[in-house]
Write a protein that holds these residues in place. Structure first.
Motif, short mmCIF file in Angstrom:
data_model
loop_
_atom_site.label_atom_id
_atom_site.label_comp_id
_atom_site.label_asym_id
_atom_site.label_seq_id
_atom_site.Cartn_x
_atom_site.Cartn_y
_atom_site.Cartn_z
N LEU A 292 40.67 -26.15 -78.09
CA LEU A 292 40.66 -27.47 -78.26
C LEU A 292 41.22 -28.01 -76.96
N ILE B 257 51.61 -30.92 -83.45
CA ILE B 257 51.22 -30.01 -84.04
C ILE B 257 51.82 -29.15 -84.76
N LEU C 183 44.89 -23.34 -83.83
CA LEU C 183 44.07 -23.97 -82.91
C LEU C 183 43.21 -23.17 -81.77
N ILE D 45 48.03 -33.01 -86.08
CA ILE D 45 47.23 -32.17 -86.65
C ILE D 45 48.25 -31.67 -87.57
N LEU E 234 48.33 -21.62 -80.77
CA LEU E 234 47.35 -22.24 -80.00
C LEU E 234 46.75 -21.07 -78.94
N THR F 270 49.50 -23.64 -88.06
CA THR F 270 48.42 -24.42 -87.61
C THR F 270 47.65 -23.27 -86.74
N CYS G 162 43.85 -23.92 -75.46
CA CYS G 162 43.99 -25.30 -75.65
C CYS G 162 44.56 -26.04 -74.37
#
Length: 322
Positions: A305, A296, A302, A312, A286, A300, A289
Motif C-alpha cells: 500500500l 496504523i 497491510l 487504519i 506492514l 493490522t 508499503c
C-alpha cells in the motif's frame, strides 16, 4: 488541594483509532498522554487526591489502566453516559463530580488529552500564589486556529476579557483547559447552571466568574497539543520525537527506511517499507508499503500500500489496495 482530570470524551474525530480506546491512552513515546499528567500530579505533595472523570463506556478501561499503573492518588468517578449525544457538557459534568465526590477544597482541573510542555506543579505554584481562579494560556500564533478555542486578553497576568470560540478572534492567546478553582469558586457551579448558563465549555464559566472575582492566566511558550484530531496527535508525536524515531525493542524492522518522527510499537513488523511521520501500533504488520503522516492501529496487516494521511483501524487487513 484536589485535582480533577477530565477524561469523559469520545474522540469521534479520531475514529476508528479511538472507537474502542480512550484517546487519553494514545502513546507518547513509552508513556501515554494522560499518564504524563498523572505523573506530575502524583509527584506534587499539595495534591491529596486525583479524581479521574470518565464515562460508563470507558470506565472498565480506566479501572484496568489505573490498577496496572504506579499511581496511588487517582480515584475513578463515572459520568453516566455511554455516547457523545448523552454528555452533560464539561461544566455540567464538573458540577456533578463536585457534588458526587463532595469536593470542598481548592481544586486543579485539567483535560486528560492535554499534552503540555510545563510541569503541572508550575501551574499550581501560580494558582496558589494568586488565591483566585486561574487558567493556563498558550499563544497558538494563528487567528484561524484561535477560532476553535476560548481566547483571553490580559492586563499583565489578569484576564480582562474572555471569548469562547469567536468567529472573529481579537487575540491568539487561548485557554488550554487547565484551571485552578478556589473552593468558593467551585461552590458557584450550581448557581451558574441553575441560572441557565451554558453547560458545555469551561470558558463560559470563567467569563461568568470574572464578574465576581479576578481571574489570572499562567502563560507558557514551548509547546501545547490538544489531542483531538489525527493531525494534532501526529504533531504531538513529532514534537516529542524531535525528528527521531522511536522503535520498541520487540518490533521487527527489515529492509525498511524509517524517516523522521516514526513511532513503531511493540511486536509490530515493518518489512520492505518506507515510513515517514507515522505511528504503527502493536502487532501490526506492514510489507512493501509506503506510509506518510498516517496512524496504523494494532493487529493490522497491510501489504503493498501507498498511504498518505490515513487512519487504519485495528484488525484491518488490506493487500494491494483491495
Amino acid at each position: 488541594m484536589k485535582a480533577i482530570v477530565l477524561a469523559g470524551g469520545y474522540a469521534t474525530r479520531l475514529w476508528p483509532i479511538t472507537k474502542n480506546r480512550p484517546k487519553m491512552f494514545l502513546p507518547i513515546g513509552d508513556t501515554t498522554v494522560i499518564d504524563r499528567i498523572f505523573a506530575d500530579l502524583e509527584d506534587d505533595d499539595r495534591i491529596s487526591e486525583v479524581f479521574v472523570s470518565t464515562n460508563e463506556r470507558f470506565a472498565e478501561d480506566f479501572r484496568e489502566h489505573l490498577a496496572e499503573s504506579r499511581f496511588e492518588k487517582p480515584t475513578l468517578t463515572i459520568e453516566e453516559t455511554v455516547a457523545e449525544d448523552e454528555k452533560f457538557g464539561v461544566v455540567g459534568a464538573l458540577a456533578q463530580l463536585v457534588d458526587r465526590e463532595n469536593v470542598e477544597e481548592d481544586t486543579v482541573v485539567i483535560a486528560g488529552d492535554n499534552l503540555i510542555s510545563f510541569d503541572v506543579s508550575e501551574f499550581i505554584d501560580f494558582f496558589e500564589s494568586k488565591g483566585s481562579p486561574s487558567l493556563a494560556a498558550y499563544d497558538v500564533g494563528s487567528r484561524e486556529k484561535a477560532k476553535s478555542y476560548g481566547l483571553v486578553d490580559l492586563d499583565g497576568d489578569e484576564v480582562v476579557e474572555f471569548q469562547e470560540k469567536p468567529d472573529d478572534p481579537n487575540s491568539t492567546l487561548v485557554s488550554i483547559a487547565c484551571y485552578g478553582f478556589p473552593a468558593d469558586a467551585l461552590g458557584l457551579l450550581e448557581e451558574y447552571l441553575e441560572s441557565g448558563n451554558n453547560p458545555d465549555e469551561p470558558g463560559w464559566f470563567i467569563q461568568w466568574l470574572q464578574d465576581r472575582s479576578s481571574v489570572y492566566a499562567f502563560t507558557f511558550e514551548e509547546a501545547w497539543f490538544d489531542i483531538g484530531t489525527p493531525e494534532s496527535y501526529l504533531e504531538a508525536i513529532a514534537w516529542y520525537l524531535g525528528g527521531d524515531t522511536h522503535v520498541a525493542e520487540s518490533a521487527t524492522i527489515e529492509n525498511s527506511r524509517l524517516g523522521e518522527n516514526v513511532h513503531v510499537m511493540p511486536d509490530a513488523e515493518v518489512v520492505d517499507s518506507d515510513l515517514d511521520k507515522s505511528i504503527v501500533f502493536s502487532d501490526a504488520t506492514l510489507r512493501d508499503c509506503d506510509i506518510r503522516s498516517s496512524i496504523i492501529d494494532r493487529d493490522t496487516d497491510l501489504n503493498g500500500l501507498n498511504l498518505q494521511g490515513a487512519l487504519i483501524g485495528a484488525h484491518t487487513q488490506i493487500s494491494n489496495g483491495r
